[in-house]
Design an enzyme around this catalytic site. Structure first.
Site, PDB file in Angstrom:
ATOM      1  N   CYS A   2      64.958  -0.353  77.404  1.00 59.42           N
ATOM      2  CA  CYS A   2      65.523  -0.935  78.629  1.00 59.42           C
ATOM      3  C   CYS A   2      65.478   0.048  79.800  1.00 59.42           C
ATOM      4  O   CYS A   2      65.679   1.247  79.620  1.00 59.42           O
ATOM      5  CB  CYS A   2      66.972  -1.326  78.413  1.00 59.42           C
ATOM      6  SG  CYS A   2      67.211  -2.452  77.051  1.00 59.42           S
ATOM      7  N   ARG A  27      58.272   1.587  79.914  1.00 59.10           N
ATOM      8  CA  ARG A  27      59.208   1.853  78.823  1.00 59.10           C
ATOM      9  C   ARG A  27      59.186   0.755  77.763  1.00 59.10           C
ATOM     10  O   ARG A  27      59.708   0.939  76.673  1.00 59.10           O
ATOM     11  CB  ARG A  27      60.632   1.993  79.374  1.00 59.10           C
ATOM     12  CG  ARG A  27      60.782   3.156  80.331  1.00 59.10           C
ATOM     13  CD  ARG A  27      62.070   3.070  81.099  1.00 59.10           C
ATOM     14  NE  ARG A  27      63.235   3.343  80.301  1.00 59.10           N
ATOM     15  CZ  ARG A  27      63.791   4.547  80.151  1.00 59.10           C
ATOM     16  NH1 ARG A  27      63.264   5.582  80.744  1.00 59.10           N
ATOM     17  NH2 ARG A  27      64.860   4.711  79.401  1.00 59.10           N
ATOM     18  N   TRP A  75      64.651  -4.643  76.562  1.00 53.94           N
ATOM     19  CA  TRP A  75      63.957  -4.609  75.269  1.00 53.94           C
ATOM     20  C   TRP A  75      64.990  -5.071  74.253  1.00 53.94           C
ATOM     21  O   TRP A  75      65.984  -4.389  74.015  1.00 53.94           O
ATOM     22  CB  TRP A  75      63.482  -3.185  74.975  1.00 53.94           C
ATOM     23  CG  TRP A  75      62.628  -3.067  73.758  1.00 53.94           C
ATOM     24  CD1 TRP A  75      61.281  -3.291  73.680  1.00 53.94           C
ATOM     25  CD2 TRP A  75      63.047  -2.684  72.444  1.00 53.94           C
ATOM     26  NE1 TRP A  75      60.848  -3.070  72.396  1.00 53.94           N
ATOM     27  CE2 TRP A  75      61.912  -2.702  71.618  1.00 53.94           C
ATOM     28  CE3 TRP A  75      64.272  -2.337  71.880  1.00 53.94           C
ATOM     29  CZ2 TRP A  75      61.965  -2.373  70.270  1.00 53.94           C
ATOM     30  CZ3 TRP A  75      64.327  -2.018  70.537  1.00 53.94           C
ATOM     31  CH2 TRP A  75      63.172  -2.037  69.746  1.00 53.94           C
ATOM     32  N   ASN A  99      71.498   0.045  79.100  1.00 59.32           N
ATOM     33  CA  ASN A  99      70.463   0.526  78.185  1.00 59.32           C
ATOM     34  C   ASN A  99      71.193   1.193  77.028  1.00 59.32           C
ATOM     35  O   ASN A  99      72.034   2.056  77.251  1.00 59.32           O
ATOM     36  CB  ASN A  99      69.565   1.544  78.913  1.00 59.32           C
ATOM     37  CG  ASN A  99      68.606   2.251  77.992  1.00 59.32           C
ATOM     38  OD1 ASN A  99      68.359   1.807  76.878  1.00 59.32           O
ATOM     39  ND2 ASN A  99      68.066   3.375  78.438  1.00 59.32           N
ATOM     40  N   GLY A 100      70.889   0.775  75.790  1.00 61.99           N
ATOM     41  CA  GLY A 100      71.553   1.379  74.637  1.00 61.99           C
ATOM     42  C   GLY A 100      72.231   0.317  73.791  1.00 61.99           C
ATOM     43  O   GLY A 100      71.887  -0.862  73.878  1.00 61.99           O
ATOM     44  N   GLU A 477      47.373   8.770  62.154  1.00 63.94           N
ATOM     45  CA  GLU A 477      47.486   8.443  63.583  1.00 63.94           C
ATOM     46  C   GLU A 477      46.488   7.341  63.961  1.00 63.94           C
ATOM     47  O   GLU A 477      46.802   6.448  64.756  1.00 63.94           O
ATOM     48  CB  GLU A 477      47.258   9.722  64.412  1.00 63.94           C
ATOM     49  CG  GLU A 477      47.125   9.532  65.917  1.00 63.94           C
ATOM     50  CD  GLU A 477      48.370   9.000  66.617  1.00 63.94           C
ATOM     51  OE1 GLU A 477      49.391   8.764  65.961  1.00 63.94           O
ATOM     52  OE2 GLU A 477      48.290   8.781  67.839  1.00 63.94           O
ATOM     53  N   LYS A 481      47.745   3.940  65.608  1.00 67.99           N
ATOM     54  CA  LYS A 481      47.248   3.475  66.913  1.00 67.99           C
ATOM     55  C   LYS A 481      46.656   2.076  66.791  1.00 67.99           C
ATOM     56  O   LYS A 481      46.900   1.215  67.635  1.00 67.99           O
ATOM     57  CB  LYS A 481      46.157   4.414  67.465  1.00 67.99           C
ATOM     58  CG  LYS A 481      46.602   5.707  68.048  1.00 67.99           C
ATOM     59  CD  LYS A 481      47.103   5.655  69.479  1.00 67.99           C
ATOM     60  CE  LYS A 481      48.599   5.660  69.537  1.00 67.99           C
ATOM     61  NZ  LYS A 481      49.275   6.897  69.302  1.00 67.99           N
ATOM     62  N   GLU A 484      49.476  -0.578  66.343  1.00 68.23           N
ATOM     63  CA  GLU A 484      50.343  -0.878  67.475  1.00 68.23           C
ATOM     64  C   GLU A 484      49.585  -1.503  68.636  1.00 68.23           C
ATOM     65  O   GLU A 484      50.146  -2.316  69.368  1.00 68.23           O
ATOM     66  CB  GLU A 484      51.145   0.348  67.924  1.00 68.23           C
ATOM     67  CG  GLU A 484      50.344   1.516  68.414  1.00 68.23           C
ATOM     68  CD  GLU A 484      51.204   2.723  68.767  1.00 68.23           C
ATOM     69  OE1 GLU A 484      52.396   2.555  69.047  1.00 68.23           O
ATOM     70  OE2 GLU A 484      50.676   3.840  68.764  1.00 68.23           O
ATOM     71  N   HIS A 500      44.628   6.338  43.465  1.00 66.87           N
ATOM     72  CA  HIS A 500      45.928   6.136  42.824  1.00 66.87           C
ATOM     73  C   HIS A 500      46.577   4.825  43.260  1.00 66.87           C
ATOM     74  O   HIS A 500      47.791   4.675  43.162  1.00 66.87           O
ATOM     75  CB  HIS A 500      46.840   7.332  43.101  1.00 66.87           C
ATOM     76  CG  HIS A 500      46.276   8.611  42.580  1.00 66.87           C
ATOM     77  ND1 HIS A 500      46.225   8.896  41.231  1.00 66.87           N
ATOM     78  CD2 HIS A 500      45.667   9.650  43.211  1.00 66.87           C
ATOM     79  CE1 HIS A 500      45.633  10.073  41.058  1.00 66.87           C
ATOM     80  NE2 HIS A 500      45.280  10.542  42.241  1.00 66.87           N
ATOM     81  N   LYS A 600      58.628   2.550  75.000  1.00 72.34           N
ATOM     82  CA  LYS A 600      58.129   3.916  75.166  1.00 72.34           C
ATOM     83  C   LYS A 600      59.199   4.943  74.798  1.00 72.34           C
ATOM     84  O   LYS A 600      58.920   5.943  74.168  1.00 72.34           O
ATOM     85  CB  LYS A 600      57.705   4.101  76.626  1.00 72.34           C
ATOM     86  CG  LYS A 600      57.131   5.471  76.941  1.00 72.34           C
ATOM     87  CD  LYS A 600      55.687   5.527  76.561  1.00 72.34           C
ATOM     88  CE  LYS A 600      55.048   6.882  76.736  1.00 72.34           C
ATOM     89  NZ  LYS A 600      53.993   7.104  75.745  1.00 72.34           N
TER      90      LYS A 600
HETATM   91  C1  F6R Z   1      53.001   5.752  69.093  1.00 66.99           C
HETATM   92  C2  F6R Z   1      54.123   6.260  69.853  1.00 66.99           C
HETATM   93  C3  F6R Z   1      55.418   6.399  69.154  1.00 66.99           C
HETATM   94  C4  F6R Z   1      56.162   7.660  69.630  1.00 66.99           C
HETATM   95  C5  F6R Z   1      57.549   7.702  68.996  1.00 66.99           C
HETATM   96  C6  F6R Z   1      58.309   8.952  69.377  1.00 66.99           C
HETATM   97  O1  F6R Z   1      51.854   5.668  69.866  1.00 66.99           O
HETATM   98  O2  F6R Z   1      54.012   6.543  71.011  1.00 66.99           O
HETATM   99  O3  F6R Z   1      55.242   6.426  67.775  1.00 66.99           O
HETATM  100  O4  F6R Z   1      55.421   8.768  69.296  1.00 66.99           O
HETATM  101  O5  F6R Z   1      58.284   6.579  69.400  1.00 66.99           O
HETATM  102  O6  F6R Z   1      58.541   9.011  70.749  1.00 66.99           O
HETATM  103  P1  F6R Z   1      58.870  10.373  71.451  1.00 66.99           P
HETATM  104  O7  F6R Z   1      57.688  11.241  71.321  1.00 66.99           O
HETATM  105  O8  F6R Z   1      59.185   9.999  72.865  1.00 66.99           O
HETATM  106  O9  F6R Z   1      60.061  10.959  70.746  1.00 66.99           O
END
Ligand code: F6R
Length: 605
Positions: A2, A27, A75, A99-100, A477, A481, A484, A500, A600
């Site tokens: 949010c 965000r 969000w 927010n929260g 990773e 990627k 998501e 396994h 984000k």
């Molecule tokens: C994936 C991504 C998330 C963040 C995770 C941690 O592409 O961006 O997995 O890496 O939410 O966020 P931060 O780094 O802000 O603690």
């Protein structure tokens, strides 16, 4: 997650609120809304589900006038993404954005229902508006009512309150979620971050944990967690650093991938000067015998790569954990050990809570953080900036490779401090590291080939990524990627682990991405790849020219990566992971920069 904006301005505020909300879009959100007080003192609001353009359309059809207002991108946590659950929540003469999470909202709601209030939404936030309205009805002034409400709330939040008939007043508070106050000329602002406030002012006060602030157009009075007035510094921010344009790229992600050679170069110039590693005082790795690395998501995977480096180069035992597990497992921590918290936003609730758990139990806490003003940067003993610049795409790319670069420098320092590397060996590793920006630049040239491959991947329902050693977290990773961004199910596996269990999944429909530079583990990974091909799995081999020559027979496709970078190759191999996900998402037509359901800055646990 949010985003909050509040403005006591001198112009019609609704367009300004929407402009600020656009800057908070990165965000992640699923609905939005604004509330204003018109010149007659009337409080009113407009809300809409989905993108901000829906809110703008609503405001065209049903305009809101007034020079004071609050806005929000939501969000969803409590209650679906509906207009009724969108913020601002208004109850009689008060509107609130939040927010929260208000953890005790159920008991507060029961109390309010018993007092005759009926909830209209499924949210925790509405309880805040109802409670404030009740205190106002009981005869408290707006500031008293806001304070009384804040004293009843449990949980982590940032809040802004607006009151009918009070066009020169706003109350805002921070507990657990970030909030900044912006100072204008006879205008005042509050926002989730400086990026939201940058079009209006470059003078910012970051609220501290537990602060609340009373804003009028004349200024801000800040009170600390004990309710005492406090002076908080007004910082001049570099507005240029908050620029959020796509710079000619179709998506922020494409821009941020392409920025990597430059920002990795910035990290190296910051931490390596005249061939010597330059780090803040207090980072002598002879003082510790164990390192705990804690983070979430992509930042956790940066920690995973670093674990290989710290252990192999420096012989320093590393424990690695996802923050949401670490914080509740109550792991024993030795008072000689150090704990490192890796986070782009520096506000991730679980990582922050893990840091607070470790503070006082370990000898030193370190932060590898991109947002320098964030809670994790502030609350760690030593915060090491990641220097990636503003990352707008929800999915992390340049922050990841910059985190890796900072961690690589730290691992080299640890290895040298602990007598594991001679000066000459250190110099050779530093040369490898300095080659990385150029190698990443060459890796960026494979964008077109990744685009060609995206047609194949976008038609798949599942994709496996395999890697070994420090390339295993890179495979993880790649899978993260792809999931998501394109919503295709993907898994990353250590190549040797395939037999396994996951090998049961292999058939002629399954793309298997094998990340295997021609290093000492290459032959083992290629054997695992052969096991896949023997079961008709369709392999995409990502290696250097020698690796493709030696191992590429029978693969469906290959990507040729540049050679070099030594042990730091994972930074270069992150690039095809990013491009494969990016172009597959583009081929599928998903929302690349703001994938569904993602945020984000994850400020709830
Ligand atoms: C994936 C991504 C998330 C963040 C995770 C941690 O592409 O961006 O997995 O890496 O939410 O966020 P931060 O780094 O802000 O603690």
């Amino acid at each position: 997650m949010c985003g909050i904006i509040g403005i006591l301005g001198s112009h019609q505020v609704a367009p300004q609120l929407v402009e600020a909300l656009k800057r908070l879009e990165y965000r992640g959100y699923d609905s939005a809304g604004v509330a204003t007080i018109d010149d007659a003192g009337k409080l009113d609001r407009r809300r809409a589900v989905g993108k901000l353009v829906n809110l703008s359309d609503r405001l065209v059809a049903q305009p809101l006038s007034g020079r004071s207002g609050i806005g929000h991108t939501r969000w969803a946590t409590h209650g679906a993404a509906t207009e009724g659950n969108a913020h601002p929540h208004q109850r009689g003469p008060v509107a609130v954005v939040h927010n929260g999470i208000i953890e005790n909202f159920k008991e507060l709601r029961e109390e309010l229902v018993a007092a005759g209030y009926s909830p209209e939404s499924e949210t925790d936030t509405e309880t805040v508006a109802m409670l404030t309205a009740k205190y106002l009805a009981d005869g408290l002034t707006p500031v008293e009512a806001a304070r009384a409400t804040l004293s009843r709330l449990h949980g982590a939040f940032a809040l802004a309150f607006l009151f009918e008939g009070e066009s020169d007043l706003m109350v805002a508070a921070r507990r657990g979620s970030p909030l900044a106050v912006g100072h204008g000329d006879n205008e005042m602002y509050v926002g989730s971050d400086a990026i939201a406030l940058a079009p209006f002012t470059d003078r910012i006060t970051y609220l501290e944990e537990g602060d609340h602030v009373i804003l009028t157009r004349e200024g801000a009075e800040v009170f600390n967690a004990d309710g005492r007035p406090v002076n908080r510094e007004i910082a001049q921010i570099d507005v240029g650093a908050t620029t959020i344009d796509k710079g000619g790229y179709r998506h922020f992600m494409a821009k941020e991938i392409a920025q990597q050679p430059a920002v990795i170069g910035d990290v190296l110039s910051h931490y390596i000067k005249d061939g010597r590693i330059v780090l803040p005082e207090g980072l002598d790795f002879r003082d510790t015998d164990r390192l705990t690395l804690v983070a979430c998501g992509t930042a956790y995977l940066a920690g995973y790569v670093a674990k290989y480096w710290f252990e192999k180069l420096a012989g320093l035992p590393c424990d690695l954990d996802v923050a949401s597990e670490f914080r509740y497992r109550e792991p024993p921590l030795s008072d000689k050990s150090w704990a490192m918290f890796i986070s782009q936003s520096g506000e991730t609730a679980d990582t922050l809570a893990a840091l607070h758990y470790a503070n006082g139990k370990v000898a030193k806490t370190l932060g590898v953080v991109n947002v320098g003003t964030s809670a994790i940067a502030r609350d760690t003993d030593i915060a090491l900036p990641t220097l990636a610049g503003v990352e707008v795409c929800v999915a992390s790319s340049k922050a990841f490779t910059c985190q890796l670069t900072v961690l690589a420098v730290l691992a080299l320092k640890a290895a040298h401090d602990r007598g594991r590397l001679t000066d000459a060996e250190l110099a050779s590793h530093i040369d490898d590291l300095r080659a990385i920006p150029a190698l990443v630049n060459q890796a960026i040239n494979i964008a077109d080939e990744c685009q060609e491959l995206s047609g194949w991947l976008s038609e798949s329902t599942d994709v496996l990524f395999l890697g070994r050693g420090p390339l295993y977290p890179v495979a993880l990773e790649g899978a993260l990627k792809l999931k998501e961004l394109s919503y295709i199910h993907a898994e990353g596996y250590a190549s040797g682990e395939l037999k396994h269990g996951p090998i049961a999944l292999i058939d002629q429909h399954m793309p298997v991405v094998v990340v295997a530079p021609r290093d000492e583990l290459f032959e083992k990974t290629i054997s695992n790849m052969q096991e896949v091909m023997a079961r008709h799995g369709q392999v995409l081999l990502i290696s250097d020219a020698a690796g493709i020559r030696e191992g590429g027979d029978g693969v469906r496709a290959s990507l040729t990566m540049p050679t070099g970078g030594g042990i730091f190759q994972p930074i270069v191999y992150a690039v095809p992971m990013q491009y494969l996900a990016y172009y597959t998402a583009v081929a599928k037509g998903t929302d690349v920069d703001q994938p569904r359901n993602l945020a984000k800055s994850v400020t709830v646990e």
